[in-house]
Structures are given as C-alpha cells and as structure tokens.
Design a protein around this motif. Sequence first.
Motif, mmCIF file in Angstrom:
data_model
loop_
_atom_site.group_PDB
_atom_site.id
_atom_site.type_symbol
_atom_site.label_atom_id
_atom_site.label_comp_id
_atom_site.label_asym_id
_atom_site.label_seq_id
_atom_site.Cartn_x
_atom_site.Cartn_y
_atom_site.Cartn_z
ATOM 1 N N GLU A 1 -15.203 -3.851 4.953
ATOM 2 C CA GLU A 1 -14.682 -4.404 3.712
ATOM 3 C C GLU A 1 -15.434 -3.908 2.479
ATOM 4 N N TYR B 1 -1.443 -5.585 5.182
ATOM 5 C CA TYR B 1 -1.215 -6.190 3.869
ATOM 6 C C TYR B 1 -0.225 -7.337 3.980
ATOM 7 N N THR C 1 -1.356 -0.258 8.468
ATOM 8 C CA THR C 1 -1.799 -0.510 7.094
ATOM 9 C C THR C 1 -0.829 -1.425 6.368
ATOM 10 N N GLU D 1 -6.344 1.253 0.924
ATOM 11 C CA GLU D 1 -6.038 0.007 1.652
ATOM 12 C C GLU D 1 -5.894 0.221 3.152
ATOM 13 N N ARG E 1 -10.456 5.047 6.744
ATOM 14 C CA ARG E 1 -9.382 4.920 5.747
ATOM 15 C C ARG E 1 -8.644 6.238 5.522
ATOM 16 N N PRO F 1 0.837 -1.207 0.000
ATOM 17 C CA PRO F 1 0.000 0.000 0.000
ATOM 18 C C PRO F 1 0.870 1.255 0.000
#
Length: 555
Positions: free
Chosen positions: A436, A112, A108, A305, A311, A101
């Motif tokens: 999501e 991932y 974050t 992401e 976010r 990301p």
Amino acid sequence: MRMSDSGKTPTGAVPITEWPITDDNVTVIPKQVPYNSTQNNICSDEAQKGNKRSHDEAENLCDADPPSKVMKYLDIVTADIALAKWWRRHGRRLISPAVLPKSNNPNTVLNYVQRVDIAKDFLKNELKRLTALSLDTSQTLSKEDSIQLHSALASYHEKLGNFSIAKVEVLKALENDPHGGSVVSEYEHGGTEAFYFCVFLAKEVLWLSAKLDKQMQIKSTQQKHIETLQTQPDENRCFPKCKAVERRCFKSLNFEEFFTKYSKTSTPVVITGYLPLMTDSPWTFSYVKNKAGKCKVSLKKYVPESVEWARLENDKISSVAEFVDSVIDGEETGNLCLFDWSLPLHCPQLAEEITVPRYFAGDFLQRVTHGSLYHESWPSLFIAPKGITTELHVDAFGSNFWMAVFEGRKRWVFFPRKDQPLLYPQYTSSMDPVFEVNLDSPDLNHHPLLSLTQPMECVLEPGDLLFVPSGCPHRVENLETSLAISGNFVDLSNFKAVKEELEISALIDPRAEDLLTQFTSDTFNSKMSSSISDLPWKKYKMWPPDSFNDYDITS
C-alpha cells in the motif's frame, strides 16, 4: 523476476476465469439493498428489476427441488467469480467508468469495484444468502457441495477482511476432504468422479488456508508494532533515512566470502568491475537490437492502481527493434517497458553469450530436469525509459535475485524481509503481495509502521552487478534510460524458503508440485562448492559438473 517458463500466468496467480461473463452463465442475483444513485453517478432501474426477478425465480426453485440441485442452480462460487459476474451483468451500469482504474486487467478493476459501497452490499448479501443456505442444508449436502459451500463462504469473509472467520469456514470445508484435511496426493489409488472433484476442491481450500494464515500473521505482527508505537510521541515519527548498500570490487570478493557475509545473512551488495567478463561482446542498445530486433515482446505498463506484481500489467506487442528505437530516440512510450523477458526462451542466441558470475553459478534450478518450472526462465532482459518505476515488490517463490546493468542508472530501495508487515502488504489474487505504501511521499499518518522500517539504498551505475536476497521488498526507479539483465536463483541460502513457498504453490500449480518433488527428493544433491568459478552458458546449463565430488558446502 516473476515469470513462468511459459511467460504466462506466474506461479501462485489465480486468474478470474469467469471474465468476461457470458449471458448463458450468469449467477442468480438475490434481492439487493436499494442502490444509491447519487453515490455512483449511475443507477439502473432495469438492474433492480432484474435482481427481484432472479430472486423470485430462485424462491420458486427452492420449493420444487432438493437442496443439492438448488445449490447448483444458485451457482455456489467464490467471491471473486461472483463479483466478476455481478460486475458484468449489473455493476458496470451502476458505477461510472470515469472513476475506474485505467486498466483492462480484471483483478485490478474488481479490486477497485469491491471497495465501492454498492459492490460491498452485493458481497454482504451474497454472504448472508450462503450462510443461510449452509444452516438450512448442512445435514443433506454431499461432500463436494459442502466443500464448495464452505470454501465460498471463506472467500467472502476474506474479501470483506474477516480473516479469522474465513479460517473457520476453511476448517469446515476441510472436514469433508476425503483425506481428512491433509494435502491430497493419492490420485493413483483411484476413485469416483466425485472423489476427484473433492480432491481438487480440497487443494484449492488448502491454498486459501495458507493465504489466510499469511494475512493473519501479518495482521498480528502489525498490531504488536502499533502497540509499541502508541507508547511513543507522534512527533518523533518519520520515515528513516536509507542506509547505503555496500559496494565491493569483484577482484577482492571470492565466492566463499560472498556466500557467508551476504547471501546467508540476507544482505544486499553491489559488486563492481565484473561486467566486462560477463558477455562475449559489450551489450549496448544497438547490439541488443541487432541480435534480437525481430523478436516480438509483450511490453509492460505501470498502472498506479494495479494489484498485479510490482503494479505492472501487460500492454501492447512490439518488436525489440521498434521498442529500442523509440527508447533511444526519446519518443513518448506511454510508461511502457520491456520487463523480465526470458532470453533462454525467446532469444537463446543472446543467452549463450553470457557467463554466469561465480556468486550465482551454483543455482539449484539448473539441477532439475529439463522443462521443469523456472529451469529455462533466466537470465532475462530489461529495457526501460528514464522515469519508469517498478513499485515495491518481492521476488517470487522465495528466490534470490541478481541484476547486471549495461547502460543507464537505476535507483534501488530495499527493505529486509522482516519489514514486509510494516509496508502494509495486500494479497489479492495470488501469494505475491502488493504494498500500500507510497515511497515517493510516505504518509506516516496513514501508514505509521513505516517509521519502524530499515530501508537501504543504492544507485546502480553501468557495469554494476547487484545481489538481492530472498524475501526483500524493493523498488526500482530508472534515473536514466537503462539496459540490464537479471536472474533469479536458488542455493543453500534460500533453499528452505523456496521449498516453503513451493509447498503452497504446488496446491494449485502442477509444475510447482513437480519442482518441489525434485527439490525434496532423497536423490537431490544440494551441496555447493566454495571454489566454484564463473561459468560460461553451456557449462552453467550442464549438470552434474565433472567437479561435483569436490563440493564442500552443505549448509
């Protein structure tokens, strides 16, 4: 919406304190499954050799030292911290930067990383190592080591999605809590250093336990709804049409009707016509620039992401004047916005111009001592260019929320509190979920429960005042460059929910614990007035008011 009075890490967030990892504080990495070079583009022979060397050193130590010393050497830490260390020492050489990301936020990045097979292998191998250690040394561990070991095991199981097993490990950890698994609050009784360490660990474990309970409840609710969906034809599934949020003119809406019809029933409403009464002078971009232009602000950036709230992540520092000029001139801002910037804390001269509408003027946060958590947080300022979107989120600590729009238009989409499990919430480093679902392009094949939601929608025009109930997920799209202020508040409509949220936050946040103590004190007065009026700033901040004896709403 979600800031603390300090403007730093919000209540409930758990920062990864091991980021970045220094070379003198690196975990011993056990022998790993061989890495797949074709899968992640980059493979390091040096890293594999380092893993075997570290494993051999650990084995030699096991032959020489008692279990408790071995545990300290092997660094029994939670999965988040272990993964951060692995990433700093090995993972960043094994995973191509091109796929990561575009974010400097460790939560974050690690969110991932943990989904990549090579990192999953690391987590699974660490879990095996810790499990073996718990079986081999269970009879010889000190209380603090046992709590630490089982809480670490719980964090690995949670990270790998094994919530029920994680809960079992939590219960094992709490068996060693010096207070038998109860919330520890008896510091004044004194004790050894080990005792206080156990207290600290027990609170962390209780926080994790509450997080697991929430995730298991969501999973159970989702499963029940999935079973319902399986009885219906797939072709009938669609994302429901949004219902319109009711609009009411403030002249015909007194406080009693607002509280009974909207606040107590958790129903959003747009209140029209009030804004001219809300500030001493009309607030425009130019007016705000003149009043607050020299103030420095931390701008937020939307990161698709991100696992952070809505976010949004911290980006660069700017003056208010510089950012307002760039927004007005239509310059490319790089998805940056001024978001939830506390006026009482950072620009009190603007805050003092505000009159708080009667609907929100009974805020319980103004009844606690000066300096308490959230006492000075709101109202806050929002400035956003056209096109900026705040993704689906829920306001923190069970608070109600209001927003007043001075310039520009904003499209809001809401869901009732009960719809939260249908929106596929994920809990990473805090109790604030990241959802999501993508409401721009709902994917009912991947997220079929979206078809069971009950969305609502409104477009806020300049002059509109919006009420958002506690616990309602919402998404905000700036249809035009916008200027707005907002506030979070507590009253009888959400008091129970707020105390429940604070009970969890208080386990790891002393200021949340202090606020909860005040809210639950026998001396805290939670009466409200059906005849409350709009309150200029100074009266709003003054408690108790002269008319307190006339307050007549008790539930």
